[in-house]
Each structure stands twice: as C-alpha cells, then as structure tokens.
Design an enzyme around this catalytic site. Structure first.
Site, mmCIF file in Angstrom:
data_model
loop_
_atom_site.group_PDB
_atom_site.id
_atom_site.type_symbol
_atom_site.label_atom_id
_atom_site.label_comp_id
_atom_site.label_asym_id
_atom_site.label_seq_id
_atom_site.Cartn_x
_atom_site.Cartn_y
_atom_site.Cartn_z
ATOM 1 N N LYS A 270 0.845 -1.204 0.000
ATOM 2 C CA LYS A 270 0.000 0.000 0.000
ATOM 3 C C LYS A 270 0.878 1.252 0.000
ATOM 4 C CE LYS A 270 -3.878 1.690 2.923
ATOM 5 N NZ LYS A 270 -4.649 1.354 4.141
ATOM 6 N N SER B 27 -9.506 1.115 3.436
ATOM 7 C CA SER B 27 -8.718 1.944 2.555
ATOM 8 C C SER B 27 -7.651 1.192 1.751
ATOM 9 C CB SER B 27 -8.027 3.033 3.386
ATOM 10 O OG SER B 27 -7.132 2.459 4.323
ATOM 11 N N SER C 147 -9.672 -1.522 7.544
ATOM 12 C CA SER C 147 -9.192 -1.220 6.194
ATOM 13 C C SER C 147 -8.547 -2.365 5.428
ATOM 14 C CB SER C 147 -8.202 -0.062 6.237
ATOM 15 O OG SER C 147 -8.874 1.149 6.433
#
Lengths: 503, 98
Positions: A91, A168, A192
């Site tokens: 990420k 996310s 997330s």
C-alpha cells in the site's frame, strides 16, 4: 486479464493443468521454486504482465526495472525461506526509499522517502520482490476505495465495474484477488484490510497492536493503526505474521512478545467461540446469515463449543461515532506535518503561511478537509468533555466488555460485513443498526488491539463475502487455527478471479 | 459544547490552514448533524462519564529505553531533496519581514 468463466467446468479443468505458478499460495509457489519448476524471474515477469494489463486502477506506481533486477539477482535458492523470489505489492502509505510514496494524496505528489518502513525492509531482506505500490483512500482515511487521488478502485470480481472493493487498502486487495501477486501489505485502522478482504474473497489479517513495527507507516490514528495484509490462505497469513513481527528500536510501541506457534489441524476440540447476538440481529442478508449458520455447524463438528452471547447494544451502536471522533482527532494532529514546505508539489505564496494554505487547500480532497475539521472540533476545549474524552471513555467500556467475554471464550466469530461489496452509488442510513453495528463491528479489534482475521465463506450474486474471527491479544495462533478449520470447510483457499472454481 | 455554524467551521478550517467552499461547509454541517446525534446517544450510556478515558488499550510493556548510540543523520542534501524551493542548502520560504 479476464476472469475464468464460472460456467464451463471442462475449460476450468484444462486451465488448471496449465495454471501459472503465480496462481498458487506463497507456500506452494515456494515448493515450486525449490523444485525449480519455476524461477523468481518467471514469477516476476508474469506478475508484471498482469500488472500492466490491470484495468481496476490498482497501482500508484509499478517498480518494473527494480523487480526484474532483483529477480535476476536471485541465483542461490533459500530452501527455508518461503518468501525468496515471491512477488508482492505494498500500500502506498508505507515509506519506500527512493520510490515515490503519496498515500493517495495530491499533497504528497512527488514525495520520495529517504528511508524504508521496517516491514518493507524485512520483506526485501527475505528477498521477496516488490512489483508496485497500490492505491488507497486518501491518507488511508476512508472505507470505500473511492477517495484516493487516482480515482475509484474497482472490484475485480465485478466485471461491470459498478462495485467497490472497500478501503482503505483497496489496491492491495485488488492485486491479490485479481491474481497479480499472492500477498500484499495494507494498513488497518478501523477495518481497512478486513472489510476489503470480505468484498474481495481474501484472507485479511491484522495481528495484535504492537506485534508488528509501524515504523515507516504513515500515521493516521496511532492508537488504532495496525500493519495488516492480504493473502489467499490462512497458512500464508501465519508465515507472513512471523516474518514481520518482532520488536523494533524505531517503534517504541512494538512488542517483544514471543512469536506465535501454530498447530493447524482439521479439528479444534474444546475451543470456545462466542457469536454476538446483537451483531447478528443487525444483519438482514439471508444468504450471508444462512451460510454463516453452516459455518457454525462446521465449527461444531470440528469440536468447538459455540455460544450466542450478549454485548451491550448501546456500546455496539457507539462503535462508529467513537471511531470517527478518535480517529479524526488523532489524524488532525498527525497530518499537521503536511505543510507543503518540506515536501509536496511546491505551491507559491506571499508568506510561508500562504504557501501552507495554498498547499493544503489544493493538496487535500474535500473528505480529508471535513475529517480534519471534525478532528479539530472534537478537540476544542469546550467540546473535549462531551466528544473526545467521552469517546475515549466509551472505548474503555467497549474494551472492558470484550475482555469479559475473553475470560470465557477463545475467539469471537461473526460475519465480516452485512452485505457483499456495495455499489459505488449505494448510500447508507448512518443512524441504522446495519450501519452502526454490522458495518462497523470490525473496529472492535482496533479499539482493543486484538488479532482479527477475515476469510471468504461464500458467494452471493457471484460476489464473495467473508466472516471474521477475533482472538485474545497476542493469541494470533488460536485465531488463525480456527480460521484454518473454516478454510478447510469452505474450500475457498487460494481464491482469486482466476482460480475460482465453476459454481 | 460550541454550536455548529459556518462561522465556527470557517474559523476551524482557517486554523487548519485550508480553504473550503460554501458547498463543502454545507456538507460538513450535515455530517456534524449526524455525528452529534450519534454522540448524543453515547452520552446516554449509563455511567459513561464515570469511566476513565482510554488512549491505548494495550500496555507498551516491553520496550526499554535504547542505548544512546550515535548514528549518521541525514545530509543537508537529503534533508532538502523533497522540497521544491531550496537555496544554499536551505528550504527557502517567502520573506517574513520586508
């Protein structure tokens, strides 16, 4: 890249014969590397080929040249290192020295970190190979995969591109569920990783707070932030946990607790599992409820004792506002360093305050600004008692009630989400029980810092959905051992859009 | 608790050093309506104001202070490499006086 037809069993069998090694779990790929039936370079080339064909908006940046160079340099096999030569993605809110890192925000466009996050360094030292950095909700502050500066992240299971993958850690979920890589790193402050795992048919695991160093992870809300990851099997999640865990002098919150020792088995005799009545009552989807019931029967057959237990309804309804209050407050102060002076695109102004104003106005999206204002408001002297401190008090009440449950039960087991992946156009009634409880309960694991894993248990409308197991602090082994039994029952190990069996 | 209105939010966003549009303030006021309604429910939880606030749920029980061992720090070039406006090895800001 097209998903395999779910209708044609004979073509599926043919495909299985020619299946690329990239479409296996980390442990199985490692066996193939040991037997020399595949090389790191072949794996990386195939991963890059798939990454280039990406149509789901998965990447902030790909690292092709570096990946090829690293794969070519791997000439001495490491038999006891399952990460040797395995491609992965990370990420874009983890620092990677020399590789642009934006956290999905325009205010960080062009920012190139000077150091590596500890978890990235551990993976590189283990000779895993980075393919790219993935999209996310801006600054990891969202749950839809719709708010990053690169636009919507699509769910690979939905060919019509009308459904979210959640967030996310949206790009990291898409990379694994689309078969580009067998694992990816994300971060989890509210859910997330574990919510997108449900929407994308993956194993999503967040170990205990403190188990893994967060040095180099951009802070959102440090009292809730965790490093977490997506894999396609429970065993892969376990080996990744043990690789990434351990104390770090760069992170004073990292723990020296001994590493978990796993005993994966088809049975879990005597394990006590709690199912929370009030959460179940907030879920309406009959297919999810029916499938969940079947998994309870499977766990019972495996020797577990299942009990429905009560949890104070008012505390469950308080999860979302408590999370919003605490996370926005922490985020407001943590992101004060994003001033547009030391890094960022470089906006002009007549004074340095003007430069900051220009940078922050242009650099943050509307959602982020709203969250910062909320954070600032709840921290105002006049509001602290009624908002911020009250949220902290509720957090204690929630955690103490969880601890009471864990005096009797080894794990809490629940559906991970009340629905399959929502459509981009869906909206929720934010005062409904479904929103406040069923859609928010995974944050319990962040409030209490507990190990928590989501894994796929079924499908509705050809979209996967998952269940979640949450264990006691530092009892990752028990948590994943229960997940392993479920994985055997569902047969959904190593699920991606490419490996999915015909229905 | 302070009353939510545009003046208050404008003051908050100015102190946070960004500008928001009128439409964005309207959305924010609606968001506050919901959040404050949710927080009002929390206020009704029995005994909530008699509980100590919790910042961290788990103790940081294991880390010790590390030895004070000197290690190399960033060079001036490294420290300024992400800044757009650099002059003579320093991050350049608009003049404060004059």
């Amino acid at each position: 890249m097209q998903p395999l037809s779910v209708k044609d069993k004979s073509s599926y069998r043919k495909w299985l014969v020619n299946m690329h090694w990239l479409d296996h779990t980390i442990l199985d790929i490692h066996q193939a590397l040991v037997k020399k039936t595949v090389t790191p370079l072949q794996l990386v080339e195939e991963a890059l080929r798939r990454a280039k064909a990406d149509t789901w908006n998965t990447f902030e940046i790909t690292t092709e040249a570096l990946a090829i160079q690293q794969a070519k340099a791997l000439t001495t096999l490491e038999v006891n290192n399952p990460f040797w030569g395995i491609p992965f993605v990370i990420k874009d809110n983890f620092s990677t020295q020399g590789i642009q890192t934006t956290a999905g925000s325009n205010i960080l466009n062009g920012y190139i970190p000077l150091f590596d996050a500890t978890v990235y360094q551990k993976l590189i030292q283990a000779k895993a190979i980075l393919i790219g950095k993935t999209t996310l909700d801006e600054l990891a502050m969202g749950g839809t995969g719709m708010t990053g500066h690169k636009g919507y992240q699509y769910n690979p299971f939905d060919a019509s591109k009308t459904r979210q993958i959640g967030g996310s850690s949206s790009g990291s979920a898409a990379a694994v569920s689309s078969g580009m890589v067998p694992f990816s790193l994300g971060s989890d402050t509210g859910d997330s990783v574990r919510k997108p795992a449900s929407y994308a048919g993956l194993v999503g695991f967040k170990p205990t707070w403190g188990r893994i160093s967060r040095y180099g992870l951009f802070p959102f809300a440090p009292s809730l932030d965790h490093v977490a990851y997506f894999t396609r099997s429970v065993e892969d999640a376990s080996i990744l946990t043990n690789l990434l865990s351990g104390p770090d002098t760069n992170d004073a919150t990292s723990s020296t607790q001994p590493l978990p020792v796993y005993h994966f088995s088809q049975t879990i005799p005597g394990k006590k599992i709690a199912v929370i009545h009030e959460v179940m009552d907030s879920i309406q989807n009959p297919i999810i409820l029916q499938r969940f019931k079947q998994t309870l029967e499977a766990l019972t057959k495996a020797g577990a004792q299942i009990d429905y237990v009560h949890f104070p309804l008012a505390l469950l309804q308080a999860i979302y506002p408590t999370y919003m209050t605490l996370s926005c407050a922490e985020a407001t102060s943590n992101n004060a360093n994003l001033d547009g002076l030391k890094f960022g695109p470089g906006y002009q102004g007549k004074t340095y305050q003007d430069v900051m104003m220009q940078s922050r106005t242009a650099g943050f999206s509307e959602l982020i600004k709203r969250r910062f204002v909320i954070g600032s408001f709840v921290l105002m002297k006049e509001n602290q008692q009624d908002l911020f401190l009250r949220a902290q008090r509720v957090r204690r009440m929630i955690v103490e009630n969880l601890q009471k449950l864990y005096q009797t039960y080894d794990v809490i087991y629940l559906p991970a989400a009340p629905t399959i992946a929502p459509k981009f156009t869906d909206s929720s009634d934010r005062l409904s029980s479904q929103y406040l409880i069923a859609d928010s309960h995974l944050a319990l694991g962040n409030f209490a810092g507990l190990p928590s894993v989501t894994l796929p248990i079924g499908f509705e409308q050809n979209m996967p959905f998952g269940a979640n197991i949450m264990g006691r602090a530092f009892e990752e082994a028990t948590t994943l051992e229960v997940a392993y039994v479920l994985e055997q029952f569902t047969g959904l190990k190593n699920l991606s859009i490419l490996t999915r069996k015909p229905s | 608790m302070k009353k939510i209105d545009k003046t208050l939010l404008l003051d908050a966003s100015t102190r946070l050093l960004f500008v928001m549009t009128d439409t964005q303030y309207e959305v924010l006021i609606q968001e506050f309506d919901i959040l404050l309604e949710q927080m009002a429910l929390i206020g009704k939880i029995e005994g909530v104001d008699h509980v100590a606030p919790m910042t961290f749920s788990l103790q940081n029980e294991t880390m010790q202070l590390r030895e004070d061992v000197p290690s190399p720090s960033l060079s001036q070039t490294q420290a300024t490499q992400n800044a757009t406006f650099v002059s003579e090895g320093q991050i350049k800001l608009p003049k404060v006086v004059g």
